[in-house]
Design a protein around this motif. Structure first.
Motif, PDB file in Angstrom:
ATOM      1  N   UNK A  46       0.825  -1.204   0.000  1.00 56.40           N
ATOM      2  CA  UNK A  46       0.000   0.000   0.000  1.00 56.40           C
ATOM      3  C   UNK A  46       0.861   1.257   0.000  1.00 56.40           C
ATOM      4  N   UNK A  47       1.924   1.237   0.796  1.00 59.62           N
ATOM      5  CA  UNK A  47       2.842   2.375   0.787  1.00 59.62           C
ATOM      6  C   UNK A  47       3.513   2.519  -0.572  1.00 59.62           C
ATOM      7  N   UNK A  48       3.896   1.393  -1.151  1.00 55.74           N
ATOM      8  CA  UNK A  48       4.509   1.390  -2.478  1.00 55.74           C
ATOM      9  C   UNK A  48       3.531   1.942  -3.515  1.00 55.74           C
ATOM     10  N   UNK A  49       2.272   1.541  -3.398  1.00 53.42           N
ATOM     11  CA  UNK A  49       1.265   1.967  -4.358  1.00 53.42           C
ATOM     12  C   UNK A  49       0.984   3.459  -4.234  1.00 53.42           C
ATOM     13  N   UNK A  50       1.027   3.995  -3.027  1.00 50.21           N
ATOM     14  CA  UNK A  50       0.804   5.425  -2.834  1.00 50.21           C
ATOM     15  C   UNK A  50       1.860   6.225  -3.594  1.00 50.21           C
ATOM     16  N   UNK A  51       3.104   5.783  -3.501  1.00 51.77           N
ATOM     17  CA  UNK A  51       4.196   6.461  -4.210  1.00 51.77           C
ATOM     18  C   UNK A  51       4.040   6.278  -5.717  1.00 51.77           C
ATOM     19  N   UNK A  52       3.608   5.097  -6.122  1.00 51.05           N
ATOM     20  CA  UNK A  52       3.425   4.840  -7.547  1.00 51.05           C
ATOM     21  C   UNK A  52       2.339   5.742  -8.134  1.00 51.05           C
ATOM     22  N   UNK A  53       1.271   5.955  -7.404  1.00 51.19           N
ATOM     23  CA  UNK A  53       0.225   6.863  -7.862  1.00 51.19           C
ATOM     24  C   UNK A  53       0.761   8.286  -8.003  1.00 51.19           C
ATOM     25  N   UNK A  54       1.614   8.673  -7.081  1.00 48.06           N
ATOM     26  CA  UNK A  54       2.215  10.005  -7.153  1.00 48.06           C
ATOM     27  C   UNK A  54       3.082  10.134  -8.402  1.00 48.06           C
ATOM     28  N   UNK A  55       3.848   9.100  -8.702  1.00 50.21           N
ATOM     29  CA  UNK A  55       4.681   9.143  -9.913  1.00 50.21           C
ATOM     30  C   UNK A  55       3.824   9.236 -11.171  1.00 50.21           C
ATOM     31  N   UNK A  56       2.760   8.454 -11.213  1.00 47.73           N
ATOM     32  CA  UNK A  56       1.867   8.484 -12.374  1.00 47.73           C
ATOM     33  C   UNK A  56       1.184   9.844 -12.506  1.00 47.73           C
ATOM     34  N   UNK A  57       0.799  10.419 -11.380  1.00 51.61           N
ATOM     35  CA  UNK A  57       0.193  11.744 -11.402  1.00 51.61           C
ATOM     36  C   UNK A  57       1.163  12.767 -11.983  1.00 51.61           C
ATOM     37  N   UNK A  58       2.419  12.702 -11.552  1.00 48.51           N
ATOM     38  CA  UNK A  58       3.417  13.648 -12.061  1.00 48.51           C
ATOM     39  C   UNK A  58       3.678  13.440 -13.556  1.00 48.51           C
ATOM     40  N   UNK A  59       3.700  12.184 -13.998  1.00 48.90           N
ATOM     41  CA  UNK A  59       3.866  11.906 -15.427  1.00 48.90           C
ATOM     42  C   UNK A  59       2.711  12.500 -16.224  1.00 48.90           C
ATOM     43  N   UNK A  60       1.504  12.305 -15.718  1.00 48.55           N
ATOM     44  CA  UNK A  60       0.315  12.831 -16.395  1.00 48.55           C
ATOM     45  C   UNK A  60       0.351  14.361 -16.426  1.00 48.55           C
ATOM     46  N   UNK A  61       0.698  14.955 -15.291  1.00 49.83           N
ATOM     47  CA  UNK A  61       0.758  16.421 -15.210  1.00 49.83           C
ATOM     48  C   UNK A  61       1.787  16.974 -16.184  1.00 49.83           C
ATOM     49  N   UNK A  62       2.946  16.343 -16.262  1.00 44.28           N
ATOM     50  CA  UNK A  62       3.987  16.807 -17.186  1.00 44.28           C
ATOM     51  C   UNK A  62       3.513  16.702 -18.630  1.00 44.28           C
ATOM     52  N   UNK A  63       2.966  15.549 -19.001  1.00 47.92           N
ATOM     53  CA  UNK A  63       2.535  15.352 -20.384  1.00 47.92           C
ATOM     54  C   UNK A  63       1.445  16.336 -20.773  1.00 47.92           C
ATOM     55  N   UNK A  64       0.524  16.615 -19.856  1.00 50.34           N
ATOM     56  CA  UNK A  64      -0.602  17.476 -20.186  1.00 50.34           C
ATOM     57  C   UNK A  64      -0.219  18.954 -20.127  1.00 50.34           C
ATOM     58  N   UNK A  65       0.684  19.309 -19.250  1.00 52.17           N
ATOM     59  CA  UNK A  65       1.103  20.707 -19.136  1.00 52.17           C
ATOM     60  C   UNK A  65       2.150  21.093 -20.163  1.00 52.17           C
ATOM     61  N   UNK A  66       3.116  20.221 -20.386  1.00 46.14           N
ATOM     62  CA  UNK A  66       4.310  20.583 -21.139  1.00 46.14           C
ATOM     63  C   UNK A  66       4.539  19.765 -22.395  1.00 46.14           C
ATOM     64  N   UNK A  67       3.743  18.731 -22.609  1.00 44.32           N
ATOM     65  CA  UNK A  67       3.902  17.916 -23.797  1.00 44.32           C
ATOM     66  C   UNK A  67       4.547  16.581 -23.497  1.00 44.32           C
ATOM     67  N   UNK A  68       4.257  15.624 -24.359  1.00 44.19           N
ATOM     68  CA  UNK A  68       4.796  14.278 -24.221  1.00 44.19           C
ATOM     69  C   UNK A  68       6.260  14.236 -24.651  1.00 44.19           C
ATOM     70  N   UNK A  69       6.591  15.018 -25.673  1.00 40.14           N
ATOM     71  CA  UNK A  69       7.906  14.955 -26.301  1.00 40.14           C
ATOM     72  C   UNK A  69       8.793  16.117 -25.878  1.00 40.14           C
ATOM     73  N   UNK A  70      10.093  15.938 -26.032  1.00 36.26           N
ATOM     74  CA  UNK A  70      11.057  17.034 -25.900  1.00 36.26           C
ATOM     75  C   UNK A  70      11.253  17.599 -27.308  1.00 36.26           C
ATOM     76  N   UNK A  71      10.835  18.844 -27.566  1.00 37.96           N
ATOM     77  CA  UNK A  71      10.809  19.359 -28.935  1.00 37.96           C
ATOM     78  C   UNK A  71      12.105  19.189 -29.712  1.00 37.96           C
TER      79      UNK A  71
END
Length: 534
Positions: free
Chosen positions: A110-135
């Motif tokens: 459960x502790x591991x999963x909490x951190x994993x959700x945080x990582x996924x959230x940050x990945x999603x936030x980055x992709x949606x805010x700044x783009x999937x690719x490095x231009x």
């Protein structure tokens, strides 16, 4: 064919209830072990470790309280609609995530999963805010850097915010992004409904008055595309002329109502390809997800236009010529700030042009390129009475300059936003190029069809008589720098798909093949061509 699947409203609610039971905070006796699990799994990421350390390693997503449930629901809901934004659905698969959460039985898991959700959230936030690719990794001609947010600040802000609102606002909040998303959905629906029908198989130009099967094919495709109402006419009539003209206007073509080769080629582009262009444009909009300036200059290279935009409204527009489609001449993409113009400019010939074009001419004929002065390191004009064959590209000791005048390569004015790429906007004596449909001919700088009117528009905010002021400087015949009291951001971009303020979707040719490169990279990253959930 992939399908668009809309999740029923009850889906997310049922998910929340199930996870309230399964993904709950451990009992008091296990709290220390739970926090230790979070600390261990967060330690490999400095931002995540700092975030959890500041909250004494309490979970962000775990628990049966209302806020924890809201965070989980908001994240799962965002993942469920990731493809609406043109994000890779496999990476943000809510059902796969639910399955992983449901099997997190032990305190450590459960502790591991909490951190994993945080990582996924940050990945999603980055992709949606700044783009999937490095231009710059997609094309070396894309010089801009996407606005990547601080990950710790993002987490801290999310923990204190309403989770649904916070995640919703991660996407660019521009009208263009919203219109592109709407266009994407519309294209997906059109694809699912069968597309735009058969392509037009005409081998020759179709003109008003023509009749026959190919005219019917043209008519039927335009009806499917929404450019004309129902018709049973097999004649190239006035209704068809109007529809072709509208199509041409929305695709950057010469508007003459005649279906020539170029028009037919664009008509036959599939809705799937057009959808790819829209998805690329959404990615590009994420790359520019920052303040662009209440007043700014926007150059769309694919559209061959330069515009001044004030508070989201186009207040000036002119045709432009961009760099030729060769490796050393394509206009780059970047943003900078224009702070001055030069009236009656001299042209200081770039070194690459001096040694690549003019030195070989001088070696054949010292009198060649007589409009240019040959300048030594002290700024003195050198005699042409010398043997230029003794020099190579690396040993040629001179620079070259064209003084102000009616034949100057920069025309009568240039607009400067000093940058490492030596790119600027300018006038040109080569006026005939602006009449062409495709205008990629320069060495990389942007030539303007109406540079004087552009100058007047820029100067209007700092003088009551911008035209009189500009013309007085011009009549002097002397090179003069005029500073802009308020520097203005300049964005050199490249959009093969974009919208008008009324939502009309526009397409342009991919003259550099740059958007094709972006699409290939997006596809490799897992973005679906159909852009739908299935």
């Amino acid at each position: 064919m992939a399908r668009i699947v809309k999740r029923p409203a009850a889906f997310m609610a049922a998910t929340a209830i199930a996870l309230t039971v399964v993904f709950s905070t451990p009992a008091h006796a296990q709290v220390t072990a739970f926090r230790q699990a979070i600390a261990e799994n967060a330690s490999q990421d400095d931002a995540i470790a700092a975030f959890y350390r500041a909250r004494d390693f309490q979970g962000l997503w775990s628990g049966t309280d209302e806020l924890a449930q809201a965070r989980r629901n908001a994240l799962l809901g965002a993942f469920d609609s990731a493809s609406l934004h043109g994000l890779p659905q496999a990476q943000f698969d809510p059902q796969a995530l639910i399955a992983r959460m449901q099997v997190a039985d032990t305190v450590y898991e459960r502790g591991q999963m909490d951190v994993e959700l945080t990582k996924l959230f940050l990945d999603y936030a980055r992709d949606l805010q700044s783009g999937i690719l490095v231009p710059s990794r997609v094309s070396s001609d894309i010089k801009r850097q996407a606005p990547v947010r601080d990950r710790l600040e993002t987490l801290t802000a999310f923990a204190e915010a309403d989770p649904t609102t916070f995640i919703r606002d991660l996407a660019p909040q521009t009208g263009e992004y919203a219109r592109l998303m709407r266009a994407k959905i519309d294209l997906e629906h059109r694809i699912l409904a069968g597309g735009w029908g058969e392509t037009v198989r005409a081998s020759d130009t179709l003109r008003p008055g023509d009749t026959g099967a190919t005219v019917v094919e043209l008519r039927n495709r335009l009806i499917k595309m929404g450019y004309m109402g129902r018709s049973v006419s097999s004649t190239y009539d006035e209704q068809l002329v109007e529809a072709v003209s509208k199509f041409q206007a929305e695709h950057g073509l010469l508007v003459d109502g005649v279906a020539g080769g170029g028009t037919l080629t664009e008509l036959n582009v599939s809705p799937e390809e057009r959808l790819q262009s829209v998805i690329v444009a959404m990615e590009r909009e994420r790359w520019l997800n920052r303040e662009r300036g209440e007043r700014h200059v926007w150059v769309n290279q694919a559209d061959f236009t330069a515009k001044i935009i004030d508070d989201g409204i186009v207040t000036f527009e002119t045709r432009a010529v961009i760099g030729a489609n060769t490796s050393d001449r394509r206009s780059p993409e970047f943003s900078d700030t224009m702070d001055h113009m030069v009236i009656n400019p001299s042209w200081y010939v770039p070194r690459s042009i001096v040694v690549g074009e003019y030195l070989p001419q001088l070696q054949q004929n010292p009198a060649a390129a007589g409009q240019l002065q040959i300048i030594n390191a002290s700024g003195q004009v050198m005699s042409r009475n010398q043997d230029f064959s003794q020099f190579t590209a690396s040993t040629f000791p001179y620079s070259m300059k064209q003084p102000p005048g009616p034949g100057n390569a920069l025309g009568t004015v240039k607009f400067m936003f000093p940058n490492r790429y030596n790119i600027y906007l300018h006038d040109t004596p080569s006026r005939s190029l602006f009449a062409r449909e495709s205008r990629a001919f320069s060495h990389g700088c942007i030539r303007l069809q109406d540079p004087h009117d552009f100058a007047y528009a820029l100067l209007a905010v700092q003088t009551d008589d911008p035209q009189g002021f500009f013309q007085s400087k011009l009549r002097s015949g002397v090179e003069q720098r005029v500073n802009l009291d308020t520097p203005i951001p300049v964005h050199l971009d490249y959009r093969t798909a974009f919208t008008n303020a009324d939502g009309t979707l526009q397409f342009r040719r991919d003259v550099y093949g740059r958007d094709r490169q972006i699409w290939n990279a997006l596809s490799a990253a897992g973005v679906a061509g159909a852009g739908v959930q299935g």
